[in-house]
Design a protein around this motif. Sequence first.
Motif, PDB file in Angstrom:
ATOM      1  N   GLN A  69       0.823  -1.202   0.000  1.00 24.74           N
ATOM      2  CA  GLN A  69       0.000   0.000   0.000  1.00 24.74           C
ATOM      3  C   GLN A  69       0.865   1.263   0.000  1.00 24.74           C
ATOM      4  N   SER A  70       2.102   1.171   0.479  1.00 20.82           N
ATOM      5  CA  SER A  70       3.030   2.315   0.394  1.00 20.82           C
ATOM      6  C   SER A  70       3.245   2.673  -1.076  1.00 20.82           C
ATOM      7  N   ILE A  71       3.382   1.629  -1.910  1.00 20.73           N
ATOM      8  CA  ILE A  71       3.603   1.842  -3.348  1.00 20.73           C
ATOM      9  C   ILE A  71       2.357   2.451  -3.983  1.00 20.73           C
ATOM     10  N   THR A  72       1.169   1.957  -3.579  1.00 23.86           N
ATOM     11  CA  THR A  72      -0.085   2.501  -4.117  1.00 23.86           C
ATOM     12  C   THR A  72      -0.245   3.969  -3.745  1.00 23.86           C
ATOM     13  N   VAL A  73       0.030   4.303  -2.484  1.00 22.40           N
ATOM     14  CA  VAL A  73      -0.090   5.691  -2.020  1.00 22.40           C
ATOM     15  C   VAL A  73       0.909   6.587  -2.768  1.00 22.40           C
ATOM     16  N   ASP A  74       2.132   6.094  -2.965  1.00 23.87           N
ATOM     17  CA  ASP A  74       3.132   6.867  -3.713  1.00 23.87           C
ATOM     18  C   ASP A  74       2.648   7.130  -5.136  1.00 23.87           C
ATOM     19  N   ARG A  75       2.000   6.134  -5.738  1.00 25.69           N
ATOM     20  CA  ARG A  75       1.473   6.297  -7.092  1.00 25.69           C
ATOM     21  C   ARG A  75       0.392   7.380  -7.107  1.00 25.69           C
ATOM     22  N   GLN A  76      -0.448   7.401  -6.075  1.00 24.56           N
ATOM     23  CA  GLN A  76      -1.500   8.418  -5.988  1.00 24.56           C
ATOM     24  C   GLN A  76      -0.892   9.810  -5.803  1.00 24.56           C
ATOM     25  N   MET A  77       0.172   9.907  -4.991  1.00 32.91           N
ATOM     26  CA  MET A  77       0.839  11.201  -4.794  1.00 32.91           C
ATOM     27  C   MET A  77       1.417  11.721  -6.108  1.00 32.91           C
ATOM     28  N   ARG A  88       0.241  10.965  -9.072  1.00 32.56           N
ATOM     29  CA  ARG A  88      -0.873  11.290  -9.968  1.00 32.56           C
ATOM     30  C   ARG A  88      -1.343  12.725  -9.757  1.00 32.56           C
ATOM     31  N   TYR A  89      -1.352  13.185  -8.498  1.00 32.81           N
ATOM     32  CA  TYR A  89      -1.844  14.528  -8.189  1.00 32.81           C
ATOM     33  C   TYR A  89      -0.704  15.509  -7.890  1.00 32.81           C
ATOM     34  N   ASN A  90       0.543  15.124  -8.253  1.00 32.88           N
ATOM     35  CA  ASN A  90       1.714  16.013  -8.092  1.00 32.88           C
ATOM     36  C   ASN A  90       1.841  16.564  -6.681  1.00 32.88           C
ATOM     37  N   VAL A  91       1.776  15.671  -5.696  1.00 30.92           N
ATOM     38  CA  VAL A  91       1.833  16.089  -4.289  1.00 30.92           C
ATOM     39  C   VAL A  91       3.253  15.897  -3.758  1.00 30.92           C
ATOM     40  N   PRO A  92       3.928  16.984  -3.317  1.00 27.46           N
ATOM     41  CA  PRO A  92       5.240  16.834  -2.677  1.00 27.46           C
ATOM     42  C   PRO A  92       5.083  16.090  -1.355  1.00 27.46           C
ATOM     43  N   ARG A  93       6.106  15.315  -0.968  1.00 26.58           N
ATOM     44  CA  ARG A  93       5.959  14.552   0.262  1.00 26.58           C
ATOM     45  C   ARG A  93       7.222  14.545   1.104  1.00 26.58           C
ATOM     46  N   LEU A  94       6.991  14.414   2.431  1.00 25.60           N
ATOM     47  CA  LEU A  94       8.057  14.086   3.368  1.00 25.60           C
ATOM     48  C   LEU A  94       7.891  12.610   3.703  1.00 25.60           C
ATOM     49  N   CYS A  95       8.986  11.911   3.961  1.00 24.07           N
ATOM     50  CA  CYS A  95       8.906  10.525   4.420  1.00 24.07           C
ATOM     51  C   CYS A  95       9.221  10.504   5.918  1.00 24.07           C
TER      52      CYS A  95
END
Length: 814
Positions: free
Chosen positions: A235-243, A245-252
């Motif tokens: 699900q980490s991979i799925t969530v990363d794919r969604q981020m 898709r919507y061009n969302v910057p992220r912190l890990c």
Amino acid sequence: PARAREVTAPIRSRSHQHEHESARVGRAETSANRSRSARGRASEPSEKASVGGQDRKMSGSQARRAASRLYAAGSRASSSVIVRALGLDTARSVLTRGSFASTWSHRAAPFSASAHASAAADDRALARNIGISAHIDSGKTTLTERILFYTGRINEIHEVRGKDGVGAKMDSMELEREKGITIQSAATFCKWKDSDINIIDTPGHVDFTIEVERALRVLDGAILVLCSVGGVQSQSITVDRQMRRYNVPRLCFVNKCDRTGADPWRVLRQVQDKLKLNAAAVHIPIGLEENHAGVVDLVRMEAVTFHGPNGNDIKIEPIPDDLKALASEKRKLLVEAVAEVDEELGEIFLMGEDPSVDQLKAAIRRATVARDFAPLFMGSAFKNKGVQLLLDGVVDYLPAPHEVENKALDLDKEEEEVQLVSDPKAPLVGLAFKLEEGRFGQLTYLRIYQGKIAKGNMMMNTSTGKKLKVPRLVRMHSEEMEEVTEASAGEIVALFGVECKSGDTFTDGTVNLAMTSMKVPEPVMSLAVAPKSRAESANFSKALSRFQREDPTFKVRLDEESGQTIISGMGELHLDIYIERMKREYKVEVDVGEPRVNYRECITQKATFDHLHKKQSGGSGQYGRVVGYVEPLEEGNQGVEFENGIIGNAIAPGYILACDKGFKEAAQTGGLIGHPVEGVKIVLTDGASHAVDSSEMAFKLAALAAFRQVYEKAKPRILEPVMSVEITVPNEFQGTVIGNINRRKGTVKDSTSEGDDVIITCDVPLKNMFGYSTDLRSMTQGKGEFTMEYNNHQPVTQDVQAELCQEYGKRHKN
């Protein structure tokens, strides 16, 4: 400008004398007894300097040094930024005299009250809209609970499965607290230092992936939480794919560093290899497992440890001797990773210089906002370590609403793309991204992209064209509400009494714009349901209607053959939750049939059709002839495409649309087992019409019959949903589990060892996965766990196809 604003940040913080003394993890409230580092901070003044220059006590030499640093930011700094940093009086006295006068004379705006006002308007740059997403059981809700505690939104901490029975604040639903999982995304807001932060806590289970999808659609940044033991999971991979898709910057955030087997460096390698992110650690842990005490901050090169029952007694000390070499090495890797994607830091790196704290922070921010870099934080939310530093990271590195590019479609100009501006003075544009049935009626969550909304204002739903008055406006804190009178661009609020559906766009009526829609996955599993008694039928219908409005992945239909009500969703747990909610919220006892798989049909070869629909029954009859062919679309294209290939007017243009409707309606029910046909292209090449008897209905019926006629000739196949399954079991059960997967006609793709466990990745048909959780527990003495998500539809074997066709024939006959 962003660059100048970054350099002014230390000046706006609570200790203005030294550039390294920017605001740190809310220490003003919690660090009375902390140790000071060897750089002699104890001797520095801690006098507070207010933004905008009020009550500022700054000597002339201090102000000139501050101005020098502003000048170093480059000539793009505007007068409003300088006023905001130094205060109106100080800015005027310092920068309009002496050596600074010529430097700043070319700046257009004089130092005036208007510059001061524009500086105040810039406060919206401190707003943040973030989501917290992760694989199931990575600690998202626990992390949100700590964030709410440290920001003062709640007064005490409760655990997800706590002994006190209260449960975490964001798990407001009774079922969530009972099962210890998040089912619905929950919104809240808090304040960290000067920043207003809107937070959405999302579910980790794949069955509720739509909640993550619509949260990320409206957020400007995200925290991807990773377990220090489990690492990057399915699900980490799925969530990363969604981020992405919507061009969302992220912190890990590598959570659970206190767990046995914690290895944050392995997690970092997985983030780089599996998620293909340019990531580097901004922390190194001080101890792991039961010895985890805090982290070394690689940006400031200082050790931060967390003490006290709630971790809010923070001590900052020099880096321990045994970690100095590792800290130096990891900081170098951090600088290298950022320098690769940031030009300014790259120049400093190539010159062989060590960047200052502010230079490195500014570079990390630019790279993160541009989605070229992902800083990796470490800690343990459950043990109250590292959360305050993560909050600092949210403020320092994630974008403000005006720094994110948002686009809408202009419905008056053939859906031409329009750039939105995060400005409260612009025309209102907002997106209803989530619906919820509350105590006072439908609750609509709205993200405001531009403009302002106020109680009593009129607004228009551009999907329906209806105008409505804003009856009540609230900000959500889990299930609690706080009344507000107005909200501006960049904010997330909720409305009462507004009839709409998820994905509708609202404007003030002066513009006709629509936000782009979010991706809604197709359901993969169905159940037949019926209320146990006729008296419950009304509540049964109400519940289904409400659940459909709330959740776009939950579908309800009536089976024409059997007369049964069929509910469809993303998996067993998804449907089980809704059946349980009917029982608890609507007092409806439900009879549940056998699980049904949502098959699809497709064709495998090209075939031609030539069909004449002719009917005479007195008066004007029906006449329509269609000629053409069907062929499979290229792999991966699951649609039904219609193409008009007629040259000339063999069929009047007015009847072409009727042919299109007829073919697509026919494709909804395949000839093998009655499931929808996908991946087919229908091309119309010829036909004939009658001056009197032809009509739209005649050509629609001709197309329906032609498709059914040609379908058998195109060698149809049945497609079944195949799930990607990730199973984690102790090593000693590996052979048993893989043998069971083979019996379920699964394909093992990968098997990797992680300590004493083995992670098996495989593809298994959905119909063979029913009841798997019970089998896995019995095979592994309760030690195994698995997750699965929809992968694709694949052709079934010939024997399975024959069996399914036979079953369908019997049902059809009965």
